[in-house]
Design a protein around this motif. Structure first.
Motif, PDB file in Angstrom:
ATOM      1  N   UNK A  33      31.909 -22.189   2.196  1.00 24.30           N
ATOM      2  CA  UNK A  33      30.534 -21.838   2.513  1.00 24.30           C
ATOM      3  C   UNK A  33      30.414 -20.452   3.145  1.00 24.30           C
ATOM      4  N   UNK A  34      31.507 -19.830   3.501  1.00 18.35           N
ATOM      5  CA  UNK A  34      31.459 -18.541   4.195  1.00 18.35           C
ATOM      6  C   UNK A  34      30.945 -17.411   3.310  1.00 18.35           C
ATOM      7  N   UNK A  35      31.438 -17.297   2.096  1.00 23.35           N
ATOM      8  CA  UNK A  35      31.001 -16.248   1.181  1.00 23.35           C
ATOM      9  C   UNK A  35      30.001 -16.863   0.210  1.00 23.35           C
ATOM     10  N   UNK A  36      28.737 -16.515   0.361  1.00 27.86           N
ATOM     11  CA  UNK A  36      27.699 -17.096  -0.484  1.00 27.86           C
ATOM     12  C   UNK A  36      27.384 -16.137  -1.628  1.00 27.86           C
ATOM     13  N   UNK A  37      27.609 -16.576  -2.873  1.00 29.30           N
ATOM     14  CA  UNK A  37      27.311 -15.715  -4.015  1.00 29.30           C
ATOM     15  C   UNK A  37      25.809 -15.651  -4.294  1.00 29.30           C
ATOM     16  N   UNK A  45      23.632 -28.173 -17.561  1.00 24.64           N
ATOM     17  CA  UNK A  45      25.014 -28.081 -18.052  1.00 24.64           C
ATOM     18  C   UNK A  45      25.694 -26.794 -17.596  1.00 24.64           C
ATOM     19  N   UNK A  46      24.953 -25.680 -17.566  1.00 24.11           N
ATOM     20  CA  UNK A  46      25.509 -24.407 -17.093  1.00 24.11           C
ATOM     21  C   UNK A  46      25.931 -24.513 -15.628  1.00 24.11           C
ATOM     22  N   UNK A  47      25.057 -25.095 -14.808  1.00 27.02           N
ATOM     23  CA  UNK A  47      25.345 -25.231 -13.387  1.00 27.02           C
ATOM     24  C   UNK A  47      26.522 -26.177 -13.162  1.00 27.02           C
ATOM     25  N   UNK A  48      26.557 -27.264 -13.911  1.00 30.73           N
ATOM     26  CA  UNK A  48      27.658 -28.216 -13.788  1.00 30.73           C
ATOM     27  C   UNK A  48      28.979 -27.558 -14.179  1.00 30.73           C
ATOM     28  N   UNK A  49      28.961 -26.766 -15.232  1.00 28.91           N
ATOM     29  CA  UNK A  49      30.175 -26.069 -15.660  1.00 28.91           C
ATOM     30  C   UNK A  49      30.649 -25.094 -14.589  1.00 28.91           C
ATOM     31  N   UNK A  50      29.702 -24.471 -13.911  1.00 25.96           N
ATOM     32  CA  UNK A  50      30.034 -23.509 -12.852  1.00 25.96           C
ATOM     33  C   UNK A  50      30.821 -24.169 -11.718  1.00 25.96           C
ATOM     34  N   UNK A  51      30.520 -25.438 -11.441  1.00 27.61           N
ATOM     35  CA  UNK A  51      31.223 -26.156 -10.368  1.00 27.61           C
ATOM     36  C   UNK A  51      32.253 -27.137 -10.922  1.00 27.61           C
ATOM     37  N   UNK A 114      29.040 -31.776   3.688  1.00 25.35           N
ATOM     38  CA  UNK A 114      30.255 -31.051   3.322  1.00 25.35           C
ATOM     39  C   UNK A 114      30.221 -30.634   1.845  1.00 25.35           C
ATOM     40  N   UNK A 115      29.789 -31.536   0.978  1.00 21.18           N
ATOM     41  CA  UNK A 115      29.702 -31.225  -0.443  1.00 21.18           C
ATOM     42  C   UNK A 115      28.696 -30.114  -0.692  1.00 21.18           C
ATOM     43  N   UNK A 116      27.530 -30.194  -0.053  1.00 18.84           N
ATOM     44  CA  UNK A 116      26.490 -29.185  -0.250  1.00 18.84           C
ATOM     45  C   UNK A 116      26.964 -27.822   0.238  1.00 18.84           C
ATOM     46  N   UNK A 117      27.673 -27.787   1.356  1.00 23.52           N
ATOM     47  CA  UNK A 117      28.210 -26.509   1.840  1.00 23.52           C
ATOM     48  C   UNK A 117      29.205 -25.921   0.844  1.00 23.52           C
ATOM     49  N   UNK A 118      30.052 -26.768   0.296  1.00 26.88           N
ATOM     50  CA  UNK A 118      31.024 -26.307  -0.692  1.00 26.88           C
ATOM     51  C   UNK A 118      30.318 -25.782  -1.940  1.00 26.88           C
ATOM     52  N   UNK A 119      29.312 -26.514  -2.419  1.00 22.18           N
ATOM     53  CA  UNK A 119      28.561 -26.083  -3.601  1.00 22.18           C
ATOM     54  C   UNK A 119      27.868 -24.752  -3.352  1.00 22.18           C
ATOM     55  N   UNK A 120      27.394 -24.539  -2.137  1.00 20.67           N
ATOM     56  CA  UNK A 120      26.725 -23.271  -1.814  1.00 20.67           C
ATOM     57  C   UNK A 120      27.686 -22.106  -2.000  1.00 20.67           C
ATOM     58  N   UNK A 122      29.791 -21.885  -4.255  1.00 17.26           N
ATOM     59  CA  UNK A 122      29.969 -21.688  -5.696  1.00 17.26           C
ATOM     60  C   UNK A 122      28.678 -21.283  -6.402  1.00 17.26           C
ATOM     61  N   UNK A 123      27.545 -21.847  -5.966  1.00 18.35           N
ATOM     62  CA  UNK A 123      26.275 -21.638  -6.667  1.00 18.35           C
ATOM     63  C   UNK A 123      25.282 -20.763  -5.912  1.00 18.35           C
ATOM     64  N   UNK A 124      25.573 -20.445  -4.657  1.00 19.02           N
ATOM     65  CA  UNK A 124      24.584 -19.743  -3.853  1.00 19.02           C
ATOM     66  C   UNK A 124      23.476 -20.707  -3.475  1.00 19.02           C
ATOM     67  N   UNK A 125      22.283 -20.188  -3.274  1.00 25.75           N
ATOM     68  CA  UNK A 125      21.165 -21.052  -2.940  1.00 25.75           C
ATOM     69  C   UNK A 125      20.957 -21.175  -1.448  1.00 25.75           C
ATOM     70  N   UNK A 126      19.996 -21.999  -1.075  1.00 28.81           N
ATOM     71  CA  UNK A 126      19.600 -22.203   0.305  1.00 28.81           C
ATOM     72  C   UNK A 126      19.779 -23.667   0.669  1.00 28.81           C
ATOM     73  N   UNK A 127      20.389 -23.911   1.813  1.00 31.99           N
ATOM     74  CA  UNK A 127      20.560 -25.296   2.264  1.00 31.99           C
ATOM     75  C   UNK A 127      19.313 -25.765   2.992  1.00 31.99           C
ATOM     76  N   UNK A 128      18.908 -27.009   2.695  1.00 36.95           N
ATOM     77  CA  UNK A 128      17.807 -27.653   3.396  1.00 36.95           C
ATOM     78  C   UNK A 128      18.258 -29.051   3.766  1.00 36.95           C
ATOM     79  N   UNK A 129      17.751 -29.547   4.882  1.00 35.96           N
ATOM     80  CA  UNK A 129      18.110 -30.883   5.340  1.00 35.96           C
ATOM     81  C   UNK A 129      16.889 -31.776   5.293  1.00 35.96           C
ATOM     82  N   UNK A 130      17.095 -32.998   4.812  1.00 36.98           N
ATOM     83  CA  UNK A 130      16.008 -33.961   4.752  1.00 36.98           C
ATOM     84  C   UNK A 130      15.728 -34.567   6.116  1.00 36.98           C
ATOM     85  N   UNK A 131      14.659 -35.325   6.178  1.00 37.17           N
ATOM     86  CA  UNK A 131      14.265 -36.015   7.393  1.00 37.17           C
ATOM     87  C   UNK A 131      14.922 -37.376   7.401  1.00 37.17           C
TER      88      UNK A 131
END
Length: 155
Positions: A33-37, A45-51, A114-120, A122-131
């Motif tokens: 999660x340290x280096x966010x692309x 399918x493109x996004x799934x292939x990326x991860x 942990x999974x969302x941080x790892x995906x970030x 690889x995919x970039x994006x913004x993390x949000x947390x639910x209620x």
């Protein structure tokens, strides 16, 4: 078959409860999660292939495509949307069920923190947390009692 937004969100909520109830991966993915692309774009399918996951398509509609992605160390939901508005409406409703969301350009990944941080990483994006509804129920934390808490949300 026409799918309503409520049915799609309910399906995502059930999957989210299953994902977050399964625990996290045992690897040390914290550094990912340290280096966010730059935020990824493309089809589900493109996004799934990326991860490097093979998506198990659960919903294939004009407004939303949703899949479960599994690998040896992680499991998450990946959804793509036809419009930004549709994505935001889905996300606003889904976040009522708690969980962690990685939000990109017309896509969302849902899983444990942990999974969302790892995906970030690889995919970039913004993390949000639910209620979380944990404070609204009995506090047992079991999936069965948690699902009972959500039964009154259809309306």
């Amino acid at each position: 078959m026409r799918l309503t937004r409520e049915k799609l969100v309910a399906g995502a909520a059930v999957a989210l409860l299953a994902l977050t109830g399964c625990g996290g991966s045992s690897g040390s993915d914290d550094g990912a999660a340290k280096a966010v692309p730059a935020t990824a774009t493309g089809s589900l399918e493109d996004l799934a292939a990326e991860v490097k996951c093979k998506p198990d398509i659960q919903t294939d509609a004009d407004e939303i495509r949703q899949a479960v992605c599994k690998s040896t160390s992680r499991k998450f939901i990946l959804a793509t949307f036809a419009t930004d508005r549709g994505q935001r409406e889905w996300l606003n409703e889904a976040k009522d069920y708690g969980g962690f969301y990685l939000v990109g350009a017309k896509w969302v990944a849902v899983g444990d923190q942990k999974v969302v941080k790892t995906l970030r990483g690889q995919l970039g994006g913004t993390m949000e947390e639910g209620t979380s509804h944990a404070s609204h129920g009995s506090g047992t934390g079991s999936d069965a009692s948690h699902e009972g808490t959500h039964s009154g949300h259809s309306g």
